[in-house]
Design a protein around this motif. Structure first.
Motif, mmCIF file in Angstrom:
data_model
loop_
_atom_site.group_PDB
_atom_site.id
_atom_site.type_symbol
_atom_site.label_atom_id
_atom_site.label_comp_id
_atom_site.label_asym_id
_atom_site.label_seq_id
_atom_site.Cartn_x
_atom_site.Cartn_y
_atom_site.Cartn_z
ATOM 1 N N MET A 182 1.476 -10.216 8.633
ATOM 2 C CA MET A 182 2.313 -8.991 8.031
ATOM 3 C C MET A 182 3.826 -9.445 8.339
ATOM 4 O O MET A 182 4.632 -9.824 9.079
ATOM 5 N N LEU A 183 4.462 -9.535 6.963
ATOM 6 C CA LEU A 183 5.979 -9.875 6.776
ATOM 7 C C LEU A 183 6.703 -8.630 6.504
ATOM 8 O O LEU A 183 6.421 -8.097 5.370
ATOM 9 N N ASN A 184 7.807 -8.210 7.287
ATOM 10 C CA ASN A 184 8.748 -7.203 7.155
ATOM 11 C C ASN A 184 9.845 -7.809 6.427
ATOM 12 O O ASN A 184 10.742 -8.488 6.961
ATOM 13 N N LEU A 185 10.040 -7.618 5.042
ATOM 14 C CA LEU A 185 11.202 -8.109 4.388
ATOM 15 C C LEU A 185 12.538 -7.321 4.712
ATOM 16 O O LEU A 185 13.448 -7.607 4.342
ATOM 17 N N ASP A 186 12.367 -6.263 5.637
ATOM 18 C CA ASP A 186 13.536 -5.380 5.742
ATOM 19 C C ASP A 186 14.078 -5.876 7.024
ATOM 20 O O ASP A 186 15.320 -5.513 7.410
ATOM 21 N N ALA A 187 13.367 -6.605 7.774
ATOM 22 C CA ALA A 187 13.942 -7.104 9.207
ATOM 23 C C ALA A 187 15.230 -8.165 8.962
ATOM 24 O O ALA A 187 15.358 -8.800 8.023
ATOM 25 N N TYR A 199 0.973 -1.136 0.138
ATOM 26 C CA TYR A 199 0.013 -0.051 0.092
ATOM 27 C C TYR A 199 0.823 1.291 -0.187
ATOM 28 O O TYR A 199 0.612 2.233 -0.507
ATOM 29 N N THR A 200 2.028 1.412 0.526
ATOM 30 C CA THR A 200 2.962 2.418 0.586
ATOM 31 C C THR A 200 4.424 2.023 0.435
ATOM 32 O O THR A 200 4.572 0.686 1.042
ATOM 33 N N ASP A 201 5.208 2.900 0.182
ATOM 34 C CA ASP A 201 6.638 2.570 0.038
ATOM 35 C C ASP A 201 7.355 2.789 1.469
ATOM 36 O O ASP A 201 8.684 2.719 1.452
ATOM 37 N N ALA A 202 6.711 3.321 2.388
ATOM 38 C CA ALA A 202 7.350 3.848 3.686
ATOM 39 C C ALA A 202 8.040 2.481 4.162
ATOM 40 O O ALA A 202 9.006 2.694 4.997
ATOM 41 N N THR A 203 7.288 1.454 4.178
ATOM 42 C CA THR A 203 7.807 0.380 4.788
ATOM 43 C C THR A 203 7.860 -0.865 3.844
ATOM 44 O O THR A 203 7.162 -0.879 2.720
ATOM 45 N N ASN A 204 8.476 -1.958 4.143
ATOM 46 C CA ASN A 204 8.570 -3.016 3.313
ATOM 47 C C ASN A 204 7.690 -4.304 3.932
ATOM 48 O O ASN A 204 8.018 -5.489 3.842
ATOM 49 N N LEU A 205 6.668 -4.046 4.289
ATOM 50 C CA LEU A 205 5.742 -4.989 4.919
ATOM 51 C C LEU A 205 4.893 -5.484 3.700
ATOM 52 O O LEU A 205 4.422 -4.723 2.997
#
Length: 499
Positions: A494-499, A144-150
């Motif tokens: 919800m998966l954070n691919l930057d973690a 939905y947004t590029d603020a996070t990589n969720l």
């Protein structure tokens, strides 16, 4: 000549009922009660009142099987492997199950074997939901947004321990409609059949008992209101799936919220069928609607259209054909293939039906035929001749309250808007009918009628299509994917691919 249902009981070796808990048939409970056959009022068998203690044991078994057993964690292929043989086992026992259903509620044997409530349809339900097991999928969503990589995904988890409570009028079909999807989704089940009709459910439970289901995944308790209340309010039950009267359904809804139980309630109906002057054949419409009240279960089906809203230009013709249809019905031994109609399920319900017929007369409706009780060899049973009222106003009790018997009220109309207004002027909204050859009208009226399902020039229920009601007719739907939704909880991951 008088008849008895006891030879059929003896033919199939029906004995005292037992409970099925944690993979074992057992006695116990808090007493016993008789199951009475409505066609003769003979005692058919003796059943266990599971009561609070029996329900506690069954729910504990289901809870343990869900929380600690393999069923909900099992791979889709393995769960399918266990459920699919149940389909063939029901087909193999089709005749016996049909006879037991008729021994339960007096449904004529022809309908018990060949109608939409037969064991073949029950097998179809198990087959349909076994096929869903490896198709219960979730979704992925675009970022939905590029603020996070969720990244977001959804899964469907089984809801947990299911309390399935079935009615007396379709014990075989409703067993399958509740148990098959609940098991397919990975839930565990405690089923309570109606205290008026438990034999077919016990036989179906025996088929499940002989399958490879792990202990505690399916359990059966018998009993009346005490058992039903203990089951529907139990704190370890996650979902209640109930089919029955609005009074009981409302009580379940009001008393089962302490742990936010999920609910599927299919309750009563006062359905209207609208017969327009451009219908293809007035005779067919009249015979269909009168037949639903006079044959099969004699109007004791929640979806039966008991208000015939008929255009005044064809009203007399409609009544004539309805009367001709009733001349063809046959009462008698429910195991005789020539018998067309069922008795009223109990003496109490018989008195209730007769009181509504008297109410219709007192409020000014005209009784064209029926409403009296046959005598002779039928005198010991709960029989009443099908009744048809005309000059019915939609404010009368017979037009507003669910009678659950062989009574059809005919209400005249002049305009389409008037017909829709009459149909919608009800606290119920389970089903409905439209008889017309005008396709535009059919869809226009179908959209305008406030009810859960509508038949245009015919009505039936299939395993892959949803049914259910609005208003006082219930909550939720049964059939197809909607049932999968009802027996699962949607989980978002919800998966954070930057973690």
């Amino acid at each position: 000549m008088n008849f008895s249902v006891l030879p059929i009981r003896d033919r199939f070796g029906v004995g005292p009922g037992r409970l099925f808990i944690n993979g074992q048939w057992r006695d116990g409970g808090e007493g016993r009660f008789d199951q009475i056959h409505p066609s003769t009022n003979e005692v058919v068998t003796n059943l266990i009142e599971a009561g609070v203690s029996g329900v506690n044991e069954a729910v504990a078994a289901a809870r343990h099987a869900f929380d600690n057993g393999p069923w909900r964690k099992m791979a889709a292929r393995e769960r399918k492997r266990i459920l699919q043989p149940i389909v063939e086992a029901i087909y193999a026992a089709e005749e016996e199950i049909a006879y037991l259903q008729t021994l339960d509620n007096g449904m004529p044997i022809h309908f018990s074997r060949h109608s939409r409530v037969s064991s073949r349809v029950a097998a179809d339900n198990f087959d349909h939901y076994a096929g869903w097991i490896d198709k219960i999928t979730g979704e992925t969503f675009p970022q939905y947004t590029d603020a996070t990589n969720l990244h977001y995904l959804t899964f469907r988890d089984p809801v947990g321990v299911v309390a399935a409570i079935t009615p007396w009028n379709g014990p075989v079909m409703t067993f399958a409609m509740k148990v098959a999807p609940a098991l397919a989704c990975g839930n565990t089940v405690v089923l309570k059949p109606s205290e008026l009709a438990s034999l077919a459910a016990i036989r179906l439970a025996d088929i499940l008992a002989q399958s490879d289901l792990p202990p505690g995944v399916f359990n059966l308790v018998t009993g009346g209101p005490i058992t039903g209340q203990a089951l529907s309010t139990h704190p370890d039950v996650d979902k209640v799936s109930f089919t029955g009267s609005p009074v009981v359904g409302e009580k379940i809804l009001s008393t089962s919220g302490s742990n936010m139980k999920r609910m599927s309630l299919e309750l009563g109906g006062k359905s209207a069928a609208l017969v327009f002057p451009d219908t293809r054949d007035v005779r067919v419409a009249a015979r269909n609607l009168m037949g639903l009240c006079s044959t099969f279960l004699s109007g004791q089906v929640c979806s039966t259209p008991t208000r015939a809203v008929v255009h005044k230009s064809i009203l007399d013709e409609f009544v004539h054909h309805a009367q001709e249809q009733v001349r063809e019905i046959r009462f008698g031994d429910p195991f005789d293939p020539a018998t067309t109609s069922a008795p009223i399920i109990s003496k109490r319900q018989l008195d209730r039906v007769c009181s509504y017929i008297e109410s219709g007369k007192q409020e000014g409706a005209r009784l064209v035929f029926g409403g009296d009780r046959p005598g002779g060899h039928l005198a010991n049973g709960n029989w009443v001749n099908p009744a048809l009222f005309v000059d019915v106003d939609n404010t009368m009790k017979i037009a507003r309250e669910e009678i659950f018997g062989p009574v059809l009220s005919v209400i005249g109309f002049e305009t389409e808007d008037e017909a829709v207004a009459i149909a919608n002027d009800s606290e119920y909204g389970l089903s409905g009918g439209i008889y017309t050859t005008d396709l535009s009208r059919a869809f226009r009226v179908a959209h305008a009628m406030r009810t859960g399902s509508i038949g245009i020039n015919g009505y039936s229920v299939m395993p892959n299509s949803p049914t259910g009601g609005i208003k006082r007719s219930g909550i939720g739907r049964e059939g197809g994917w909607t049932t999968i939704e009802a027996f699962t909880e949607l989980k978002t991951v919800m998966l954070n691919l930057d973690a």
